[in-house]
Each structure stands twice: as structure tokens, then as C-alpha cells.
Design a protein around this motif. Structure first.
Motif, mmCIF file in Angstrom:
data_model
loop_
_atom_site.group_PDB
_atom_site.id
_atom_site.type_symbol
_atom_site.label_atom_id
_atom_site.label_comp_id
_atom_site.label_asym_id
_atom_site.label_seq_id
_atom_site.Cartn_x
_atom_site.Cartn_y
_atom_site.Cartn_z
ATOM 1 N N HIS A 1 -6.214 -8.039 4.994
ATOM 2 C CA HIS A 1 -5.378 -6.858 4.720
ATOM 3 C C HIS A 1 -5.496 -5.757 5.766
ATOM 4 C CE1 HIS A 1 -5.525 -8.652 0.630
ATOM 5 N NE2 HIS A 1 -4.246 -8.322 0.687
ATOM 6 N N LEU B 1 -2.468 -3.464 5.120
ATOM 7 C CA LEU B 1 -1.271 -4.141 4.601
ATOM 8 C C LEU B 1 -1.396 -4.125 3.080
ATOM 9 C CD1 LEU B 1 -1.291 -7.232 7.011
ATOM 10 C CD2 LEU B 1 0.042 -5.134 7.240
ATOM 11 N N ALA C 1 4.772 -2.084 -0.218
ATOM 12 C CA ALA C 1 4.691 -1.504 1.136
ATOM 13 C C ALA C 1 5.760 -0.459 1.373
ATOM 14 C CB ALA C 1 4.824 -2.614 2.165
ATOM 15 N N SER D 1 3.137 0.406 6.101
ATOM 16 C CA SER D 1 2.624 -0.943 5.887
ATOM 17 C C SER D 1 3.685 -1.989 6.255
ATOM 18 C CB SER D 1 2.194 -1.086 4.425
ATOM 19 O OG SER D 1 1.662 -2.345 4.196
ATOM 20 N N ALA E 1 3.503 -5.082 8.977
ATOM 21 C CA ALA E 1 3.699 -6.471 8.554
ATOM 22 C C ALA E 1 4.764 -7.177 9.402
ATOM 23 C CB ALA E 1 4.100 -6.495 7.079
#
Ligand SMILES: Cc1cc2nc3c(=O)[nH]c(=O)nc-3n(C[C@H](O)[C@H](O)[C@H](O)COP(=O)(O)OP(=O)(O)OC[C@H]3O[C@@H](n4cnc5c(N)ncnc54)[C@H](O)[C@@H]3O)c2cc1C
Length: 367
Positions: free
Chosen positions: A122, A199, A203, A207, A211
Motif C-alpha cells: 500500500h 494507496l 481513493a 491516491s 495508482a
């Protein structure tokens, strides 16, 4: 020193009535304000503005050693003339001289993505290249505002300083979202920096950008801001994943022999990172083990069980995490840790269930 120069003549029905509150406001913000022979001089660091009341107009001349300071002074004067002008009037301002053409704000840089590294499931490190990064290379101010263009926009559109000296934001469909992040690594001479992005589910623009990121993507960066590493003999750090980049950078720069403890809340063991810190410093990972981020009291529970030996040197407490834990830690720092803690900085980095815009608005209201 060669000074840059900008000037304007702003039509106003009663220019003296605008100049008075403008000077008071500048004095409150510790600018040097003086008056001689009908000319008011306002000093902003190394730059200087001379303001003269004329019939139906305020005339302004600014001199500054560089473009950034010229822009800053133009903005300070123009924005406060607009603020103090009578309600319902919109003074037309047009600067001539140096730096009159629209340009990016002085603290704004365009960054392009040069590398992406998945640190943990993450946490994604994104490397950027940018120009003239020296102002961001400071342990006094670790944080920046990132301007993330809407996904799919062919050409990013940035906020600009217009010919009136004021900030012009792009139209809503092209406007970048603004999110706060921490510079994790920077090499200003090489023109490179890295930012670690969490992440997360649900989101938002920050974020989601991390990604989907592609090499060559561009974002904007403004700042830096926030308070940085404070000198102390002992440290107590508390962070969740969002505070981890700042914590890791501070730990790397602590002098050898500094003692302390870092408590870090993460999802599970897979989120652990290898951190550099002084010998003798302790690090304790706290695992949520399936609980949602922002839903546990891991940090505050760990804090409540700490016992600090008295009289072992100044202790600085720093915490950055989700809002609920932030409130608990701040209350603890102010109450039962008061005797041990010489200074503290406890900051809410995000709030479960709300976007950063809402979170920032709530913080402003509370302040
Ligand atoms: C000074 C400062 C420095 C920061 N530095 C960093 C950094 O270096 N790296 C970093 O990753 N973050 C950092 N943050 C936190 C980051 O700004 C927030 O997490 C921000 O909300 C992320 O924006 P977003 O667009 O992804 O989500 P938003 O649009 O703001 O929020 C969308 C949804 O996601 C939720 N959400 C937001 N963050 C998280 C999270 N971490 N986990 C789970 N849910 C979340 C929100 O509650 C909301 O429901 C920092 C914050 C501050 C104030």
C-alpha cells in the motif's frame, strides 16, 4: 544590486480609505510601514512598495531584487487593495514593468514522473524531476501541496499569476485537485525528489494519481510548508502510514546518539519498511490486522502505556495520523504528558470518511 521594478495606477473612488486599512494590515503582519512627503513605503523583506494617493487613484511602484519577491509584493498589494476596496467595486489592476506577463506563482514547480517503486502493498514511491528545487530542500518545512490535474486531461492547466498580480485558477473542468504530501527524498542539485503515496480504498485524486501514474506524467507542486524537525535530546514519534514518510525523513536526519521511540500504525507486517535511525532509537510497528485505517486506537493505547524516565533531557513529541487518533494524542500531550513533554506537534493528516477539502475546511473552522 539591480532591482526589478513594477508599477500600477489603480482607479479608486477614495484611495486614502483603501490605503489606511492596507497599511494597518501590513503592520499587523510585521511589514515595515512608513510615510514621508505624501509617499507611504511598505518594506517586504528586500523589496519595497511606494504608494501615493492621487486624485481618484492609488499609484504603486514596487522594487524587488528578484522576480519571486516582485511577484510576492505585487500579490500582497493587489490582493489587499481588492479586499479593502468598497463592497461591490472591483478595482481594475494592471501592472507594467518587470514580470508583467502571466506566470506561474514563485513557489510553484511543474514536476514530471521519472520512476515508480512499489515499496509495500500500500505504499508507492514516485520519483519526479523538476527545476530550481532548492527552496524545497529543507528539514524546516517538509510538506508540499501537490496539484493533480484531472485524469485524462491532454495538457495540464496550472494556476497562474495574471497581469493584475492576482492568482488565476483554471476553470473547474481543468482545475487540478490539491493534496498535501511530504517530500521523502530530495536532491535539489540533481533536480529530483521522491514522494511516498499511500494507496487507499475510496481513493481520492491523490491516491488515484499514484495508482494510475505513468512515466512522464506531470503534476504541480507548491510550498514547502509545515513545521519540520525540532532539536531535542529525546523524541517520541507517533504516525500512521500517512505520517510515515515525514517520520522516516526526520529519523534519517537525527544526530547520532539521539534517543527516542517511534510508534507506527500500519495495516499489517507486509507494510513494514526498513528505516534508518540513530543507534539506540526504538521503533515499534502496530498492526491493524484487518481493521480499517482510522478505526483503531492502537496509537493512543500504546501511548497510554508508556513510562518515561524523568530528567533525561528535553523530550519532543511529534504525531501525524488520522483525525480521531490525532485528537486523543493531542489531548494526552496537553494533559498527562505535560510534565515530560517540552514541546509537541500533533497534526491530523486525514479524516476517515471525508476528503481533504472537507477536512481542511473543518480544520479552518475549528481554528
Ligand atoms: C502535512 C501533510 C502531509 C502528508 N503527507 C502524506 C504523504 O507523504 N503520503 C501520503 O500518502 N499521505 C500524506 N498525507 C495525507 C494525505 O494528504 C491524505 O491522506 C489525503 O486525504 C489523500 O488524498 P486523496 O485524494 O487520496 O483522498 P481524499 O480525496 O482526500 O479522500 C477520499 C477518501 O479517502 C479517505 N482517505 C484519505 N486518506 C486515507 C488513508 N491514508 N487511508 C484510508 N483512507 C483515506 C478519506 O477519508 C476519504 O473518505 C499528508 C497530509 C498532510 C496534512
Amino acid at each position: 544590486m539591480t532591482m526589478l521594478r513594477a508599477e500600477t495606477r489603480i482607479a479608486l473612488p477614495d484611495p486614502a480609505a483603501v490605503l489606511r486599512p492596507l497599511c494597518e494590515h501590513m503592520r499587523e503582519h510585521e511589514a515595515e510601514v512608513s510615510e514621508a512627503d505624501g509617499v507611504t513605503t511598505i518594506g517586504f523583506g528586500e523589496s519595497r512598495a511606494e504608494l501615493t494617493v492621487e486624485p481618484g487613484a492609488l499609484s504603486v511602484v514596487i522594487e524587488a531584487p528578484d522576480l519571486a519577491q516582485l511577484q510576492g509584493s505585487r500579490f500582497a498589494i493587489a490582493s489587499h487593495v481588492v479586499e479593502f476596496a468598497p463592497e461591490g467595486t472591483a478595482p481594475a489592476i494592471h501592472w507594467s514593468g518587470d514580470g508583467a506577463e502571466p506566470m506561474l506563482p514563485p513557489d510553484f514547480r511543474v514536476l514530471s514522473v521519472t520512476g515508480v517503486e512499489q515499496l509495500t502493498p500500500h505504499m508507492r514511491r514516485i520519483r519526479f524531476r523538476g527545476e530550481d528545487l532548492a527552496r524545497y530542500d529543507s528539514l524546516e518545512a517538509l510538506h508540499v501541496r501537490l496539484f493533480i490535474p484531472p485524469a485524462g486531461l491532454a495538457e495540464p492547466v496550472w494556476p497562474m499569476i495574471g497581469a493584475d498580480g492576482l492568482l488565476q485558477t483554471p476553470p473547474p473542468e481543468q482545475r487540478p485537485a490539491v493534496r498535501k504530501y511530504t517530500i521523502r527524498e530530495i536532491d535539489a542539485a540533481a533536480g529530483t525528489l521522491a514522494i511516498d503515496f499511500v494507496l487507499h480504498d475510496d481513493a481520492g485524486p491523490g491516491s488515484a494519481f499514484a495508482a494510475r501514474v505513468q512515466l512522464g506524467d506531470r503534476i504541480g507542486m507548491a510550498g514547502p510548508g509545515g513545521r519540520g524537525l525540532k532539536q531535542a535530546q529525546r523524541y517520541l514519534f507517533l504516525a500512521d502510514e500517512t505520517g510515515l514518510p515525514a517520520l522516516a525523513r526526520m529519523l534519517e536526519h537525527l544526530p547520532a546518539g539521539t534517543s527516542g521511540l517511534a510508534l507506527v500504525e500500519i495495516a499489517d507486517a507486509a507494510e513494514r519498511q526498513s528505516l534508518t535511525m540513530p543507534e539506540g532509537f526504538s521503533l515499534r510497528w502496530l498492526h491493524r490486522d484487518g481493521a480499517a485505517p482510522g478505526s483503531t486506537s492502537l496509537l493512543t493505547d500504546a501511548l497510554a502505556t508508556l513510562e518515561w524516565p524523568a530528567g533525561e533531557g528535553s523530550l519532543y513529541l511529534w504525531a501525524a495520523c488520522e483525525h480521531a487518533a490525532f485528537r486523543e494524542i493531542r489531548a494526552a500531550a496537553r494533559q498527562y504528558l505535560r510534565a515530560e513533554v517540552d514541546a509537541h506537534l500533533v497534526v491530523s493528516y486525514w479524516r476517515a470518511g471525508v476528503s481533504e477539502e472537507q477536512h481542511a475546511a473543518e480544520k479552518r473552522k475549528a481554528a
